[in-house]
Structures are given as C-alpha cells and as structure tokens.
Design a protein around this motif. Sequence first.
Motif, PDB file in Angstrom:
ATOM      1  N   ALA A   1      38.185  26.197  43.470  1.00  0.00           N
ATOM      2  CA  ALA A   1      38.730  26.542  42.154  1.00  0.00           C
ATOM      3  C   ALA A   1      37.668  27.222  41.292  1.00  0.00           C
ATOM      4  CB  ALA A   1      39.256  25.290  41.458  1.00  0.00           C
ATOM      5  N   VAL A   2      36.451  26.684  41.338  1.00  0.00           N
ATOM      6  CA  VAL A   2      35.355  27.304  40.589  1.00  0.00           C
ATOM      7  C   VAL A   2      35.061  28.693  41.151  1.00  0.00           C
ATOM      8  CG1 VAL A   2      32.906  27.121  40.000  1.00  0.00           C
ATOM      9  CG2 VAL A   2      34.363  25.083  39.940  1.00  0.00           C
ATOM     10  N   ARG A   3      35.081  28.810  42.460  1.00  0.00           N
ATOM     11  CA  ARG A   3      34.842  30.104  43.105  1.00  0.00           C
ATOM     12  C   ARG A   3      35.887  31.124  42.685  1.00  0.00           C
ATOM     13  NH1 ARG A   3      33.281  30.473  49.476  1.00  0.00           N
ATOM     14  NH2 ARG A   3      32.199  32.445  49.313  1.00  0.00           N
ATOM     15  N   THR A   4      37.130  30.692  42.625  1.00  0.00           N
ATOM     16  CA  THR A   4      38.207  31.590  42.202  1.00  0.00           C
ATOM     17  C   THR A   4      38.026  32.016  40.749  1.00  0.00           C
ATOM     18  OG1 THR A   4      39.715  30.545  43.765  1.00  0.00           O
ATOM     19  CG2 THR A   4      40.711  31.778  41.962  1.00  0.00           C
ATOM     20  N   ALA A   5      37.676  31.066  39.895  1.00  0.00           N
ATOM     21  CA  ALA A   5      37.491  31.382  38.475  1.00  0.00           C
ATOM     22  C   ALA A   5      36.334  32.353  38.250  1.00  0.00           C
ATOM     23  CB  ALA A   5      37.259  30.095  37.686  1.00  0.00           C
ATOM     24  N   ALA A   6      35.306  32.268  39.078  1.00  0.00           N
ATOM     25  CA  ALA A   6      34.124  33.111  38.900  1.00  0.00           C
ATOM     26  C   ALA A   6      34.198  34.410  39.691  1.00  0.00           C
ATOM     27  CB  ALA A   6      32.882  32.337  39.311  1.00  0.00           C
ATOM     28  N   PHE A   7      35.278  34.624  40.410  1.00  0.00           N
ATOM     29  CA  PHE A   7      35.337  35.751  41.341  1.00  0.00           C
ATOM     30  C   PHE A   7      35.131  37.102  40.666  1.00  0.00           C
ATOM     31  CE2 PHE A   7      37.670  39.073  43.584  1.00  0.00           C
ATOM     32  CZ  PHE A   7      36.996  39.047  44.793  1.00  0.00           C
ATOM     33  N   THR A   8      35.902  37.397  39.639  1.00  0.00           N
ATOM     34  CA  THR A   8      35.818  38.746  39.058  1.00  0.00           C
ATOM     35  C   THR A   8      34.472  39.007  38.398  1.00  0.00           C
ATOM     36  OG1 THR A   8      36.893  37.964  37.043  1.00  0.00           O
ATOM     37  CG2 THR A   8      38.299  38.982  38.706  1.00  0.00           C
ATOM     38  N   THR A   9      33.834  37.974  37.880  1.00  0.00           N
ATOM     39  CA  THR A   9      32.546  38.169  37.210  1.00  0.00           C
ATOM     40  C   THR A   9      31.390  38.271  38.201  1.00  0.00           C
ATOM     41  OG1 THR A   9      33.372  36.900  35.338  1.00  0.00           O
ATOM     42  CG2 THR A   9      31.002  37.231  35.454  1.00  0.00           C
ATOM     43  N   TYR A  10      31.400  37.439  39.253  1.00  0.00           N
ATOM     44  CA  TYR A  10      30.222  37.330  40.102  1.00  0.00           C
ATOM     45  C   TYR A  10      30.396  37.847  41.527  1.00  0.00           C
ATOM     46  CZ  TYR A  10      28.331  34.586  36.338  1.00  0.00           C
ATOM     47  OH  TYR A  10      27.870  34.185  35.110  1.00  0.00           O
ATOM     48  N   GLU A  11      31.627  38.043  41.991  1.00  0.00           N
ATOM     49  CA  GLU A  11      31.792  38.428  43.386  1.00  0.00           C
ATOM     50  C   GLU A  11      32.582  39.714  43.590  1.00  0.00           C
ATOM     51  OE1 GLU A  11      32.644  35.313  46.213  1.00  0.00           O
ATOM     52  OE2 GLU A  11      32.346  33.835  44.630  1.00  0.00           O
ATOM     53  N   TRP A  12      33.181  40.237  42.568  1.00  0.00           N
ATOM     54  CA  TRP A  12      33.998  41.436  42.699  1.00  0.00           C
ATOM     55  C   TRP A  12      33.128  42.599  43.149  1.00  0.00           C
ATOM     56  CZ3 TRP A  12      39.063  42.482  42.625  1.00  0.00           C
ATOM     57  CH2 TRP A  12      39.467  43.803  42.514  1.00  0.00           C
ATOM     58  N   LEU A  13      33.547  43.278  44.197  1.00  0.00           N
ATOM     59  CA  LEU A  13      32.809  44.438  44.708  1.00  0.00           C
ATOM     60  C   LEU A  13      33.567  45.705  44.342  1.00  0.00           C
ATOM     61  CD1 LEU A  13      31.969  43.072  48.266  1.00  0.00           C
ATOM     62  CD2 LEU A  13      30.460  43.189  46.296  1.00  0.00           C
ATOM     63  N   PRO A  14      33.073  46.446  43.378  1.00  0.00           N
ATOM     64  CA  PRO A  14      33.785  47.653  42.958  1.00  0.00           C
ATOM     65  C   PRO A  14      34.033  48.630  44.103  1.00  0.00           C
ATOM     66  CG  PRO A  14      32.042  47.141  41.406  1.00  0.00           C
ATOM     67  CD  PRO A  14      31.873  46.218  42.578  1.00  0.00           C
TER      68      PRO A  14
ATOM     69  N   MET B   1      23.569  31.548  35.381  1.00  0.00           N
ATOM     70  CA  MET B   1      24.936  31.245  35.784  1.00  0.00           C
ATOM     71  C   MET B   1      25.231  31.754  37.199  1.00  0.00           C
ATOM     72  SD  MET B   1      27.553  29.715  34.864  1.00  0.00           S
ATOM     73  CE  MET B   1      29.273  29.641  34.639  1.00  0.00           C
ATOM     74  N   ALA B   2      24.677  32.920  37.534  1.00  0.00           N
ATOM     75  CA  ALA B   2      24.925  33.485  38.864  1.00  0.00           C
ATOM     76  C   ALA B   2      24.400  32.573  39.969  1.00  0.00           C
ATOM     77  CB  ALA B   2      24.296  34.871  38.976  1.00  0.00           C
ATOM     78  N   VAL B   3      23.278  31.911  39.737  1.00  0.00           N
ATOM     79  CA  VAL B   3      22.713  30.986  40.728  1.00  0.00           C
ATOM     80  C   VAL B   3      23.636  29.775  40.880  1.00  0.00           C
ATOM     81  CG1 VAL B   3      20.767  29.473  41.245  1.00  0.00           C
ATOM     82  CG2 VAL B   3      20.358  31.776  40.369  1.00  0.00           C
ATOM     83  N   ALA B   4      24.198  29.303  39.783  1.00  0.00           N
ATOM     84  CA  ALA B   4      25.138  28.172  39.849  1.00  0.00           C
ATOM     85  C   ALA B   4      26.380  28.550  40.657  1.00  0.00           C
ATOM     86  CB  ALA B   4      25.531  27.730  38.442  1.00  0.00           C
ATOM     87  N   VAL B   5      26.860  29.756  40.480  1.00  0.00           N
ATOM     88  CA  VAL B   5      28.022  30.223  41.252  1.00  0.00           C
ATOM     89  C   VAL B   5      27.656  30.337  42.727  1.00  0.00           C
ATOM     90  CG1 VAL B   5      29.588  32.178  41.617  1.00  0.00           C
ATOM     91  CG2 VAL B   5      29.122  31.367  39.299  1.00  0.00           C
TER      92      VAL B   5
ATOM     93  N   GLN C   1      40.246  44.155  48.277  1.00  0.00           N
ATOM     94  CA  GLN C   1      39.605  42.893  48.620  1.00  0.00           C
ATOM     95  C   GLN C   1      40.492  41.683  48.332  1.00  0.00           C
ATOM     96  OE1 GLN C   1      35.936  42.114  46.351  1.00  0.00           O
ATOM     97  NE2 GLN C   1      36.509  43.859  45.106  1.00  0.00           N
ATOM     98  N   ILE C   2      41.426  41.811  47.405  1.00  0.00           N
ATOM     99  CA  ILE C   2      42.332  40.678  47.128  1.00  0.00           C
ATOM    100  C   ILE C   2      43.249  40.420  48.326  1.00  0.00           C
ATOM    101  CG2 ILE C   2      44.153  39.805  45.610  1.00  0.00           C
ATOM    102  CD1 ILE C   2      41.349  39.864  44.330  1.00  0.00           C
TER     103      ILE C   2
END
Length: 122
Positions: free
Chosen positions: A67-80, A1-5, A86-87
């Motif tokens: 829209a897909v990027r926004t939906a996947a943001f917290t799972t795949y792009e969020w930088l703790p 899934m990460a590659v698809a994102v 960052q928002i």
Amino acid sequence: MAVAVMLNNFFHDLSVAFFTCALLAEIALWRTAPGLAAGARPLLFALDRLALRIGAWAFAGVIGFGAVRTAAFTTYEWLPAAGRNQIPALVVKHVLLVALLVLPSAAAWRARRRGKAAVETA
C-alpha cells in the motif's frame, strides 16, 4: 523520503519471499507428516504453528508495504521514459505473481489437510 520508500520496497519484496518460503515449508512439512513417529507430532505441530505465523505476518507485510509502495509510486518510481505503459505492465506482473502464489497456497492447503488427516488416523 526517497530512502524510506526504497527501504519500504525492500521490505515489501522481503515479505513476498517470506510468504513464499512459509508456503513451501508447509508443503514440505505436511508431505513428510504421515511417515513421522508419534513422538515427533509435537514438533510437527509446533513447526506448523510457526510457519502459519510467519506466513500470516508476511502476508500482512505484503499488503501493508504494498500500500505504501502504491501511494509513493508516482512520486518515487514513475519512469517517464516508460510512459503510461508501465501501469498495464505492473498490473500484468502482479496478476502473474498472485497466480504464482495461489498455486503454492493451494498446494500447502491440500498437503496440510492430507497430512493432518494421516497423522490423526495413525
């Protein structure tokens, strides 16, 4: 899934690039239109249709892939490490980028309007 994102993010950025190129092509096309010979008008209008079609598809890609990027943001792009800051940074980045695309959009619209008027009166 990460590659698809990751691929989705690539297509989002590519769509922005195509949209920008279509706008710049419209500006260049219509700024040169008044000096074209009458025999070049069919080519002028064909290139105009092509740039408009590319721009429309690219804009749809920006919205759809975004829209897909926004939906996947917290799972795949969020930088703790960046935390909640960052928002607001993303909001500011997108406001600036939209502003940078609004200016060429307005310039393309003006160039197209002036170029068409010059071609139609010639």
